[in-house]
Design a protein around this motif. Structure first.
Motif, PDB file in Angstrom:
ATOM      1  N   GLN A 283       0.831  -1.205   0.000  1.00 47.25           N
ATOM      2  CA  GLN A 283       0.000   0.000   0.000  1.00 47.25           C
ATOM      3  C   GLN A 283       0.864   1.252   0.000  1.00 47.25           C
ATOM      4  OE1 GLN A 283      -3.748   0.294   0.331  1.00 47.25           O
ATOM      5  NE2 GLN A 283      -2.974   2.217  -0.499  1.00 47.25           N
ATOM      6  N   VAL A 284       1.895   1.251   0.846  1.00 47.60           N
ATOM      7  CA  VAL A 284       2.780   2.414   0.933  1.00 47.60           C
ATOM      8  C   VAL A 284       3.557   2.608  -0.368  1.00 47.60           C
ATOM      9  CG1 VAL A 284       4.782   3.374   2.136  1.00 47.60           C
ATOM     10  CG2 VAL A 284       2.977   2.233   3.434  1.00 47.60           C
ATOM     11  N   ALA A 285       4.109   1.513  -0.919  1.00 43.15           N
ATOM     12  CA  ALA A 285       4.925   1.613  -2.128  1.00 43.15           C
ATOM     13  C   ALA A 285       4.104   2.100  -3.319  1.00 43.15           C
ATOM     14  CB  ALA A 285       5.566   0.264  -2.435  1.00 43.15           C
ATOM     15  N   LEU A 286       2.913   1.554  -3.491  1.00 42.79           N
ATOM     16  CA  LEU A 286       2.084   1.945  -4.625  1.00 42.79           C
ATOM     17  C   LEU A 286       1.624   3.395  -4.504  1.00 42.79           C
ATOM     18  CD1 LEU A 286      -0.058  -1.313  -4.968  1.00 42.79           C
ATOM     19  CD2 LEU A 286       1.704  -0.513  -6.559  1.00 42.79           C
ATOM     20  N   THR A 287       1.232   3.793  -3.301  1.00 39.92           N
ATOM     21  CA  THR A 287       0.796   5.170  -3.104  1.00 39.92           C
ATOM     22  C   THR A 287       1.935   6.145  -3.351  1.00 39.92           C
ATOM     23  OG1 THR A 287      -0.836   4.430  -1.471  1.00 39.92           O
ATOM     24  CG2 THR A 287      -0.247   6.770  -1.458  1.00 39.92           C
ATOM     25  N   ALA A 288       3.129   5.813  -2.861  1.00 42.05           N
ATOM     26  CA  ALA A 288       4.276   6.686  -3.065  1.00 42.05           C
ATOM     27  C   ALA A 288       4.636   6.820  -4.539  1.00 42.05           C
ATOM     28  CB  ALA A 288       5.480   6.162  -2.279  1.00 42.05           C
ATOM     29  N   ALA A 289       4.363   5.765  -5.329  1.00 44.10           N
ATOM     30  CA  ALA A 289       4.663   5.800  -6.754  1.00 44.10           C
ATOM     31  C   ALA A 289       3.553   6.450  -7.568  1.00 44.10           C
ATOM     32  CB  ALA A 289       4.912   4.384  -7.263  1.00 44.10           C
ATOM     33  N   GLY A 290       2.509   6.937  -6.914  1.00 40.71           N
ATOM     34  CA  GLY A 290       1.421   7.582  -7.635  1.00 40.71           C
ATOM     35  C   GLY A 290       0.436   6.622  -8.252  1.00 40.71           C
ATOM     36  N   VAL A 291       0.400   5.380  -7.759  1.00 34.11           N
ATOM     37  CA  VAL A 291      -0.516   4.363  -8.277  1.00 34.11           C
ATOM     38  C   VAL A 291      -1.695   4.235  -7.318  1.00 34.11           C
ATOM     39  CG1 VAL A 291      -0.764   1.951  -8.985  1.00 34.11           C
ATOM     40  CG2 VAL A 291       1.410   3.127  -9.325  1.00 34.11           C
ATOM     41  N   THR A 292      -2.899   4.320  -7.834  1.00 32.81           N
ATOM     42  CA  THR A 292      -4.087   4.110  -7.017  1.00 32.81           C
ATOM     43  C   THR A 292      -4.160   2.637  -6.631  1.00 32.81           C
ATOM     44  OG1 THR A 292      -5.239   5.886  -8.183  1.00 32.81           O
ATOM     45  CG2 THR A 292      -6.580   4.353  -6.903  1.00 32.81           C
ATOM     46  N   ALA A 293      -4.164   2.357  -5.321  1.00 32.89           N
ATOM     47  CA  ALA A 293      -4.029   0.978  -4.848  1.00 32.89           C
ATOM     48  C   ALA A 293      -5.294   0.521  -4.129  1.00 32.89           C
ATOM     49  CB  ALA A 293      -2.836   0.854  -3.905  1.00 32.89           C
ATOM     50  N   GLU A 294      -5.673  -0.726  -4.389  1.00 28.22           N
ATOM     51  CA  GLU A 294      -6.732  -1.407  -3.642  1.00 28.22           C
ATOM     52  C   GLU A 294      -6.100  -2.632  -2.996  1.00 28.22           C
ATOM     53  OE1 GLU A 294     -10.090  -2.327  -6.018  1.00 28.22           O
ATOM     54  OE2 GLU A 294     -10.292  -0.300  -6.845  1.00 28.22           O
ATOM     55  N   VAL A 295      -5.862  -2.543  -1.693  1.00 30.00           N
ATOM     56  CA  VAL A 295      -5.142  -3.586  -0.973  1.00 30.00           C
ATOM     57  C   VAL A 295      -5.956  -4.005   0.241  1.00 30.00           C
ATOM     58  CG1 VAL A 295      -2.993  -4.193   0.213  1.00 30.00           C
ATOM     59  CG2 VAL A 295      -2.939  -2.626  -1.728  1.00 30.00           C
ATOM     60  N   PRO A 296      -6.193  -5.308   0.450  1.00 25.55           N
ATOM     61  CA  PRO A 296      -6.918  -5.750   1.644  1.00 25.55           C
ATOM     62  C   PRO A 296      -6.117  -5.432   2.899  1.00 25.55           C
ATOM     63  CG  PRO A 296      -6.004  -7.637   0.472  1.00 25.55           C
ATOM     64  CD  PRO A 296      -5.808  -6.446  -0.412  1.00 25.55           C
ATOM     65  N   ALA A 297      -6.804  -4.986   3.925  1.00 25.77           N
ATOM     66  CA  ALA A 297      -6.105  -4.537   5.135  1.00 25.77           C
ATOM     67  C   ALA A 297      -5.903  -5.654   6.147  1.00 25.77           C
ATOM     68  CB  ALA A 297      -6.885  -3.388   5.786  1.00 25.77           C
ATOM     69  N   ASP A 298      -6.831  -6.609   6.225  1.00 27.61           N
ATOM     70  CA  ASP A 298      -6.770  -7.628   7.277  1.00 27.61           C
ATOM     71  C   ASP A 298      -6.916  -9.009   6.643  1.00 27.61           C
ATOM     72  OD1 ASP A 298      -6.668  -8.847   9.699  1.00 27.61           O
ATOM     73  OD2 ASP A 298      -8.730  -8.384  10.281  1.00 27.61           O
ATOM     74  N   PRO A 299      -5.821  -9.629   6.217  1.00 23.87           N
ATOM     75  CA  PRO A 299      -5.921 -10.922   5.534  1.00 23.87           C
ATOM     76  C   PRO A 299      -6.304 -12.043   6.488  1.00 23.87           C
ATOM     77  CG  PRO A 299      -3.625 -10.356   5.899  1.00 23.87           C
ATOM     78  CD  PRO A 299      -4.434  -9.162   6.328  1.00 23.87           C
ATOM     79  N   ASP A 300      -7.093 -12.981   5.991  1.00 24.18           N
ATOM     80  CA  ASP A 300      -7.467 -14.176   6.746  1.00 24.18           C
ATOM     81  C   ASP A 300      -6.495 -15.293   6.377  1.00 24.18           C
ATOM     82  OD1 ASP A 300      -8.603 -16.252   8.083  1.00 24.18           O
ATOM     83  OD2 ASP A 300     -10.406 -16.387   6.830  1.00 24.18           O
ATOM     84  N   LEU A 301      -5.599 -15.633   7.307  1.00 23.20           N
ATOM     85  CA  LEU A 301      -4.557 -16.623   7.040  1.00 23.20           C
ATOM     86  C   LEU A 301      -4.786 -17.909   7.815  1.00 23.20           C
ATOM     87  CD1 LEU A 301      -1.448 -14.255   7.134  1.00 23.20           C
ATOM     88  CD2 LEU A 301      -2.784 -14.989   5.158  1.00 23.20           C
ATOM     89  N   ALA A 302      -6.037 -18.177   8.149  1.00 25.37           N
ATOM     90  CA  ALA A 302      -6.350 -19.396   8.902  1.00 25.37           C
ATOM     91  C   ALA A 302      -6.023 -20.628   8.057  1.00 25.37           C
ATOM     92  CB  ALA A 302      -7.834 -19.403   9.287  1.00 25.37           C
ATOM     93  N   GLY A 303      -5.259 -21.537   8.650  1.00 24.84           N
ATOM     94  CA  GLY A 303      -4.936 -22.777   7.983  1.00 24.84           C
ATOM     95  C   GLY A 303      -3.830 -22.675   6.959  1.00 24.84           C
ATOM     96  N   VAL A 304      -3.151 -21.514   6.853  1.00 29.26           N
ATOM     97  CA  VAL A 304      -2.089 -21.337   5.869  1.00 29.26           C
ATOM     98  C   VAL A 304      -0.748 -21.641   6.538  1.00 29.26           C
ATOM     99  CG1 VAL A 304      -0.978 -19.743   4.276  1.00 29.26           C
ATOM    100  CG2 VAL A 304      -3.432 -19.559   4.704  1.00 29.26           C
TER     101      VAL A 304
END
Length: 396
Positions: free
Chosen positions: A271-292
Motif C-alpha cells: 500500500q505504501v509503495a504503490l501510493t508513493a509511486a502515484g498508483v491508485t491501490a486497492e489492498v486488503p487490510a486484514d488478511p485471513d490466514l487461517a490454515g495457511v
C-alpha cells in the motif's frame, strides 16, 4: 523523492507536508504563494495610500505602519506553523498587530479595516484554542467600533473576520495534531525496533546459551582427560561436535524465521509503495490466514513483493488491485493472491528471473504461479494450499 515509473529517475514528491517547514526551493515557493494569496485584503489600504487624499506625513506614516504590519504578520504566520516560536514572542507579535490594525484604521479611514482579517488569522493560527476563542471575537468587536468612526456599515468584512479566524483555529489544530501523530509514529517505530532487538537477544540467548555453556564445560573436561584418558577425551570431543552441529542447525532455523516475510506486513508495504509511486491501490487490510502454513504464507509474501516491485518499476500503471481469496479447487482448498494493474506489464517476451524464482519458490510450497497479460494490463495469480478453507470465493 520518488522514482518515476517510466524513466526510472527521481522525481519530487507532490504531497503536502503538513506541520513541517519547506525542504527545498519549490516547497518554499508553494508556501509563499499560499500565504501571498491572502494578501489580497491589502489592496484597499494600498489604493488608499496611492489616492493622494492624505497629507504627505500621513501617507508616509501609513506606509511605514503598513510595512511594519505586513512584516510582523508574515514573520509570525510564515514561520510559526511547523516550527513554532516561543509563546512570549507570539504574544508580542500579535500585540503589535493588535495595536497597528486599529491605529491605522482609526487614523487613515475605513479602507484599512481589512487589517483586522490578518489579525484574526494570526490569532487563530498561532494562539492556543482557548485564547483564540476570545481574541477573535474581540478583534471583530474592535473592528466594528473603529468602523463606526468612519460611518462604515457592517459589510462582509465584519463576517469574514470571525469566520476566517475560527477556520484558522481548525487549521492550527490540524497542524498540531499532525505533528503529534508524526512524533508518535516515530516513537512507535523506535519502540518496535527496540522490542525486536530484545526479542533477538532473548532468542539467541535461549538458542546458544545452553549449547555454548555445554561446549565450554566439555572442552575443559576433555582437556583434563586428554593426558591420561584419551579415549574418554575423544568421546567428549565427539559430544562437543554434536552439540555444536545442533546449535548451528538451531541458528540457521532462527535466521530463516527472521528472514521469512509475513503477508500482512507485505500488504501494508505494498500500500505504501504503490501510493508513493502515484498508483491508485486497492489492498486488503486484514488478511485471513487461517490454515495457511508458514512456508506457504512466506511464498505468497514473496510473490506480492515481486508483483508490486514490477508494477512500480516497469508497468507505468495508474491503478493496481490486490485480492486475497480463499477458494476450493479440485486439489483442495487454496489461498489465492491476485495482483492486477492497468499498465504495460514491462518489456520482454519471456518470464524474467523474478517470476522464474517465484515459480520455483511456490512449487516448493505446493503452490502455482500464473502471469499473463489481460485486456487492460497485467495480472499475476499465485496459489498455495491451505489446511482448511472458508466458502468458495470468500474475500480475505
Amino acid at each position: 523523492m520518488t522514482e518515476d515509473r517510466r524513466t526510472g529517475q527521481a522525481r519530487p514528491e507532490h504531497q503536502v507536508r503538513i506541520g513541517q517547514g519547506p525542504r527545498n526551493r519549490r516547497e518554499l515557493m508553494v508556501k509563499v504563494l499560499w500565504i501571498g494569496v491572502w494578501l489580497v485584503f491589502l489592496s484597499s489600504p494600498v489604493k488608499d495610500l496611492a489616492s493622494g487624499r492624505h497629507t504627505p506625513g500621513a501617507t508616509a506614516g501609513g506606509a511605514i505602519g503598513l510595512a511594519a504590519f505586513v512584516t510582523a504578520y508574515l514573520t509570525l504566520v510564515f514561520r510559526n506553523i511547523g516550527r513554532p516560536f516561543s509563546p512570549r514572542f507570539v504574544v508580542s507579535v500579535i500585540s503589535v498587530l493588535a495595536v497597528l490594525a486599529p491605529l491605522l484604521s482609526y487614523t487613515l479611514g475605513g479602507a484599512w479595516l481589512g487589517l483586522f482579517v490578518y489579525l484574526s488569522v494570526a490569532c487563530g493560527a498561532t494562539l492556543p484554542v482557548r485564547a483564540a476563542c476570545w481574541s477573535i471575537p474581540a478583534a471583530t468587536a474592535v473592528m466594528y467600533l473603529v468602523g463606526l468612526r468612519w460611518n462604515e456599515e457592517a459589510d462582509e468584512t465584519l463576517l469574514l473576520v470571525p469566520l476566517i479566524g475560527f477556520a484558522m483555529v481548525g487549521v492550527g489544530q490540524l497542524v498540531r495534531t499532525t505533528i503529534e501523530l508524526r512524533k508518535a509514529r516515530a516513537t512507535v517505530a523506535q519502540l518496535a525496533a527496540n522490542e525486536e532487538r530484545l526479542r533477538l537477544a532473548r532468542d539467541l540467548h535461549d538458542l546458544l546459551g545452553h549449547s555454548l555453556s555445554l561446549i565450554t564445560l566439555k572442552s575443559e573436561l576433555a582437556g583434563r582427560m586428554l593426558p591420561d584418558h584419551p579415549g574418554k577425551a575423544a568421546q567428549q570431543v565427539a559430544d562437543i561436535e554434536q552439540v555444536s552441529r545442533q546449535a548451528l542447525v538451531d541458528v540457521r532455523e532462527a535466521v530463516t524465521g527472521y528472514r521469512r516475510p509475513r503477508l500482512a506486513a507485505e500488504l501494508a508495504g505494498a500500500q505504501v509503495a504503490l501510493t508513493a509511486a502515484g498508483v491508485t491501490a486497492e489492498v486488503p487490510a486484514d488478511p485471513d490466514l487461517a490454515g495457511v502454513p508458514e512456508e506457504a504464507e512466506s511464498a505468497l509474501a514473496w510473490a506480492l513483493r515481486e508483483a508490486v516491485t514490477n508494477v512500480v518499476r516497469h508497468s507505468g500503471a495508474e491503478h493496481c488491485a490486490v485480492q486475497l481469496l480463499h477458494r476450493q479447487t479440485l486439489d483442495g482448498p487454496v489461498l489465492e493472491l491476485c495482483v492486477e494493474d492497468d499498465g504495460g506489464g514491462g518489456s520482454g517476451t519471456g518470464p524474467g528471473n523474478g517470476l522464474t524464482g517465484l515459480t520455483e519458490r511456490l512449487e516448493k510450497a505446493g503452490g502455482t504461479l500464473e502471469a499473463s497479460r489481460v485486456k487492460r494490463g497485467f495480472r499475476l495469480v499465485a496459489r498455495v494450499p491451505t489446511a482448511t478453507g472458508p466458502d468458495v470465493g470468500s474475500r480475505a
